[in-house]
Design a protein around this motif. Sequence first.
Motif, PDB file in Angstrom:
ATOM      1  N   HIS A  46       0.881  -1.173   0.000  1.00 46.81           N
ATOM      2  CA  HIS A  46       0.000   0.000   0.000  1.00 46.81           C
ATOM      3  C   HIS A  46       0.916   1.220   0.000  1.00 46.81           C
ATOM      4  CE1 HIS A  46      -3.758   2.262   0.978  1.00 46.81           C
ATOM      5  NE2 HIS A  46      -2.844   3.135   1.369  1.00 46.81           N
ATOM      6  N   ILE A  47       0.904   1.965  -1.088  1.00 49.84           N
ATOM      7  CA  ILE A  47       1.838   3.081  -1.250  1.00 49.84           C
ATOM      8  C   ILE A  47       1.079   4.369  -1.536  1.00 49.84           C
ATOM      9  CG2 ILE A  47       3.731   4.008  -2.645  1.00 49.84           C
ATOM     10  CD1 ILE A  47       4.642   1.169  -3.157  1.00 49.84           C
ATOM     11  N   GLU A  48       1.422   5.426  -0.810  1.00 47.31           N
ATOM     12  CA  GLU A  48       0.867   6.755  -1.042  1.00 47.31           C
ATOM     13  C   GLU A  48       2.024   7.725  -1.257  1.00 47.31           C
ATOM     14  OE1 GLU A  48      -1.911   7.985   1.929  1.00 47.31           O
ATOM     15  OE2 GLU A  48      -2.770   5.975   2.161  1.00 47.31           O
ATOM     16  N   TYR A  49       1.862   8.620  -2.211  1.00 41.98           N
ATOM     17  CA  TYR A  49       2.930   9.582  -2.476  1.00 41.98           C
ATOM     18  C   TYR A  49       2.358  10.809  -3.185  1.00 41.98           C
ATOM     19  CZ  TYR A  49       2.957   8.259  -7.423  1.00 41.98           C
ATOM     20  OH  TYR A  49       2.604   8.043  -8.730  1.00 41.98           O
ATOM     21  N   PRO A  50       3.050  11.948  -3.107  1.00 36.67           N
ATOM     22  CA  PRO A  50       2.594  13.145  -3.819  1.00 36.67           C
ATOM     23  C   PRO A  50       3.278  13.261  -5.181  1.00 36.67           C
ATOM     24  CG  PRO A  50       4.319  13.750  -2.282  1.00 36.67           C
ATOM     25  CD  PRO A  50       4.162  12.246  -2.185  1.00 36.67           C
ATOM     26  N   TYR A  51       2.516  13.696  -6.159  1.00 34.76           N
ATOM     27  CA  TYR A  51       3.086  13.986  -7.479  1.00 34.76           C
ATOM     28  C   TYR A  51       2.875  15.475  -7.732  1.00 34.76           C
ATOM     29  CZ  TYR A  51       4.239  13.703 -12.409  1.00 34.76           C
ATOM     30  OH  TYR A  51       4.830  13.889 -13.629  1.00 34.76           O
ATOM     31  N   PHE A  52       3.976  16.218  -7.876  1.00 33.22           N
ATOM     32  CA  PHE A  52       3.896  17.674  -7.946  1.00 33.22           C
ATOM     33  C   PHE A  52       3.762  18.175  -9.377  1.00 33.22           C
ATOM     34  CE2 PHE A  52       5.292  17.148  -3.678  1.00 33.22           C
ATOM     35  CZ  PHE A  52       4.779  18.245  -3.004  1.00 33.22           C
ATOM     36  N   TYR A  96       3.781  -7.281   4.884  1.00 32.16           N
ATOM     37  CA  TYR A  96       3.182  -6.112   4.236  1.00 32.16           C
ATOM     38  C   TYR A  96       4.099  -4.901   4.295  1.00 32.16           C
ATOM     39  CZ  TYR A  96       1.469  -4.871   8.999  1.00 32.16           C
ATOM     40  OH  TYR A  96       1.363  -4.586  10.339  1.00 32.16           O
ATOM     41  N   PHE A  97       3.857  -4.013   3.335  1.00 30.68           N
ATOM     42  CA  PHE A  97       4.655  -2.803   3.129  1.00 30.68           C
ATOM     43  C   PHE A  97       3.683  -1.647   2.942  1.00 30.68           C
ATOM     44  CE2 PHE A  97       6.340   0.270   0.104  1.00 30.68           C
ATOM     45  CZ  PHE A  97       7.665   0.462   0.457  1.00 30.68           C
ATOM     46  N   ASN A  98       3.658  -0.717   3.897  1.00 28.76           N
ATOM     47  CA  ASN A  98       2.800   0.464   3.801  1.00 28.76           C
ATOM     48  C   ASN A  98       3.674   1.717   3.797  1.00 28.76           C
ATOM     49  OD1 ASN A  98       0.507  -1.133   3.913  1.00 28.76           O
ATOM     50  ND2 ASN A  98       0.246  -0.890   6.116  1.00 28.76           N
ATOM     51  N   LEU A  99       3.585   2.497   2.745  1.00 25.74           N
ATOM     52  CA  LEU A  99       4.355   3.736   2.654  1.00 25.74           C
ATOM     53  C   LEU A  99       3.398   4.912   2.553  1.00 25.74           C
ATOM     54  CD1 LEU A  99       7.231   4.965   2.404  1.00 25.74           C
ATOM     55  CD2 LEU A  99       6.918   4.893  -0.076  1.00 25.74           C
ATOM     56  N   PHE A 120       5.997  -5.037   8.007  1.00 28.85           N
ATOM     57  CA  PHE A 120       5.825  -6.256   8.801  1.00 28.85           C
ATOM     58  C   PHE A 120       6.301  -7.434   7.964  1.00 28.85           C
ATOM     59  CE2 PHE A 120       3.457 -10.104   9.902  1.00 28.85           C
ATOM     60  CZ  PHE A 120       3.841 -10.237  11.230  1.00 28.85           C
ATOM     61  N   TYR A 121       7.186  -8.230   8.547  1.00 34.10           N
ATOM     62  CA  TYR A 121       7.677  -9.435   7.895  1.00 34.10           C
ATOM     63  C   TYR A 121       7.123 -10.658   8.619  1.00 34.10           C
ATOM     64  CZ  TYR A 121      11.084  -6.289   5.747  1.00 34.10           C
ATOM     65  OH  TYR A 121      11.680  -5.272   5.046  1.00 34.10           O
ATOM     66  N   HIS A 122       6.603 -11.592   7.849  1.00 33.36           N
ATOM     67  CA  HIS A 122       6.071 -12.822   8.438  1.00 33.36           C
ATOM     68  C   HIS A 122       7.146 -13.497   9.289  1.00 33.36           C
ATOM     69  CE1 HIS A 122       3.989 -16.545   9.020  1.00 33.36           C
ATOM     70  NE2 HIS A 122       4.928 -17.232   8.394  1.00 33.36           N
ATOM     71  N   GLY A 123       6.745 -13.857  10.487  1.00 33.71           N
ATOM     72  CA  GLY A 123       7.684 -14.479  11.409  1.00 33.71           C
ATOM     73  C   GLY A 123       8.211 -13.522  12.461  1.00 33.71           C
TER      74      GLY A 123
END
Length: 228
Positions: A46-52, A96-99, A120-123
Amino acid sequence: MHFLISIITYLLPLFYSTTYTTSEEAPTYIHQKFKKHSANELYDLHIEYPYFLIDNENKSHKLNLSIQSIMTSALKDFQHQHKKRSKKVNQNGFSYFNLSYEVVYLSESILSLKFINTLFYHGEASEKEKVSTLNFDLKNNKILKIKSIFDIETDNLRSSILSLIMEKSSCYCNRYSVYKQFCIAKEGIYFYGDDYSCPENCSTVTTFLSWSDLEDFSLNPLFAQHLL
């Protein structure tokens, strides 16, 4: 631009955006986010970012490329670590990877962004946060470093600011990591630690130094003109 198209294609099916304008003088940016569920590779993104959106194409390209570079670096590191750790875990499970990001400061001259990467890495027992920052001189089309802000010799500046951070901080973090991750604000500078640079029992990992705290340092005249 080719990278942006390819990463969006890779991360679809869900991609959408919203346009924001903070003031008449400051540049407009588009809040973009996308998600991907990878059943084969066992992780969610899940990635969020600004584009200028800047009239000058060269300036727009360099700024957005700098933002994309942070995204790419964080994502590649996650994928590498996920693959490496998955080999050590007997039972398959999802990571999971949330930015996400925060616009800490934005004017017609200066942009300061904070990126929060929740991993978060499994384990693993729990998720962790990693912070990255980007400070950009919109007038001169370049990334701002601490040495760009103050009119002082670099070695003296680093040691002096690290001492101030230690005085203000409630716990002992990796000082050099915190020193590198900063955001400019109207009232001063925020220095950020995270779960990778600070001990687990830290009550706070953010240190704020006001311009009053930094009054012994001479501001670079060009920077002061843009900010104050």
